[in-house]
Design a protein around this motif. Structure first.
Motif, PDB file in Angstrom:
ATOM      1  N   GLN A  56     -14.771   5.436   9.577  1.00 35.00           N
ATOM      2  CA  GLN A  56     -13.512   4.755   9.878  1.00 35.00           C
ATOM      3  C   GLN A  56     -12.709   5.544  10.908  1.00 35.00           C
ATOM      4  N   ALA A  80     -11.607   4.448  14.600  1.00 32.88           N
ATOM      5  CA  ALA A  80     -10.172   4.351  14.879  1.00 32.88           C
ATOM      6  C   ALA A  80      -9.700   5.347  15.929  1.00 32.88           C
ATOM      7  N   TYR A 103      -6.342   5.437  18.506  1.00 28.31           N
ATOM      8  CA  TYR A 103      -5.368   6.526  18.352  1.00 28.31           C
ATOM      9  C   TYR A 103      -5.144   7.240  19.683  1.00 28.31           C
ATOM     10  N   LYS A 114      -3.128   5.010  21.999  1.00 26.46           N
ATOM     11  CA  LYS A 114      -1.739   4.915  21.572  1.00 26.46           C
ATOM     12  C   LYS A 114      -0.989   6.218  21.832  1.00 26.46           C
ATOM     13  N   GLY A 171      -0.091  11.042   6.417  1.00 24.65           N
ATOM     14  CA  GLY A 171       0.158   9.644   6.092  1.00 24.65           C
ATOM     15  C   GLY A 171      -1.138   8.894   5.858  1.00 24.65           C
ATOM     16  N   GLU A 172      -1.032   7.820   5.113  1.00 28.03           N
ATOM     17  CA  GLU A 172      -2.205   7.031   4.743  1.00 28.03           C
ATOM     18  C   GLU A 172      -2.823   6.327   5.945  1.00 28.03           C
ATOM     19  N   ASP A 173      -1.994   5.916   6.914  1.00 30.60           N
ATOM     20  CA  ASP A 173      -2.515   5.199   8.088  1.00 30.60           C
ATOM     21  C   ASP A 173      -3.392   6.089   8.950  1.00 30.60           C
ATOM     22  N   ASN A 174      -3.053   7.355   9.030  1.00 29.97           N
ATOM     23  CA  ASN A 174      -3.769   8.293   9.903  1.00 29.97           C
ATOM     24  C   ASN A 174      -4.759   9.166   9.145  1.00 29.97           C
ATOM     25  N   ARG A 175      -4.977   8.877   7.881  1.00 30.71           N
ATOM     26  CA  ARG A 175      -5.849   9.709   7.050  1.00 30.71           C
ATOM     27  C   ARG A 175      -7.276   9.762   7.600  1.00 30.71           C
ATOM     28  N   SER A 184      -7.442  11.849  10.915  1.00 35.77           N
ATOM     29  CA  SER A 184      -7.279  13.271  10.625  1.00 35.77           C
ATOM     30  C   SER A 184      -8.534  13.840   9.957  1.00 35.77           C
TER      31      SER A 184
END
Length: 184
Positions: free
Chosen positions: A90, A94, A98, A101, A127-131, A134
């Motif tokens: 994932q 993603a 990233y 953006k 944060g959960e969105d960027n987990r 990262s």
């Protein structure tokens, strides 16, 4: 020419033409070597660029020269749990969004300093969105360093590896030009 043969050929040609739009001729196929990961060739190239940004070539060979991206994919495919593999995949999927953006351009179009800053900021994301991003970057960095240091080039030419250390000579002087022996 026989009319039946001509009609048969016409039917075969029209059937073949009807199937052509459904065929996928893109070169971005999923690599078959990694059973548990769905990695495309472009994602593998992106992983190579990331590892080359982490350990660039200079006086020594870089991570891309040693093909560390293959080591990363093998380690993720063979040695990680299914949940971690999915999170890695994932994050790999993603990461281009990233990069677009955060930096305003594709990762491969950025300069070296911008790539380094992007990776450094990505390592510290919360944060959960960027987990996933990262986790992907942290895993990539860890396996890049591990694969680079365990490569044949480093173990034979840069840091001579000796499986069995030689005799101990306490009176030997170490010169600055001598390569260090890490195992004795």
């Amino acid at each position: 020419m026989n009319r039946r043969i001509a009609l048969r050929h016409l039917a075969l040609i029209s059937g073949g033409l009807a199937l052509i739009p459904s065929c996928d001729f893109s070169s971005d196929d999923i690599l078959a070597a990694y059973d548990n990961l769905k990695v495309t060739n472009s994602q593998k190239q992106l992983l190579g660029q990331l590892s080359d940004t982490i350990i660039p070539s200079g006086e020594l060979k870089g991570a891309l020269d040693l093909e560390v991206q293959d080591f990363i994919l093998v380690m993720v495919n063979d040695c990680m749990k299914k949940e971690d593999q999915e999170l890695f995949s994932q994050g790999l999927a993603a990461f281009p969004a990233y990069a677009k953006k955060s930096a305003g351009a594709k990762f491969e179009n950025l300069e070296a300093r911008q790539k380094e800053d992007l990776i450094q900021n990505g390592l510290e994301l919360e944060g959960e969105d960027n987990r996933a991003v990262s986790y992907f970057l942290n895993t990539t960095k860890r396996f890049t360093m591990q694969g680079y240091m365990a490569s044949e080039y480093i173990q034979t030419e840069i840091i001579p590896y000796s499986l069995i250390p030689g005799r101990y000579n306490g009176a030997a002087l170490i010169s600055e030009t001598q390569k260090p022996r890490i195992n004795g």
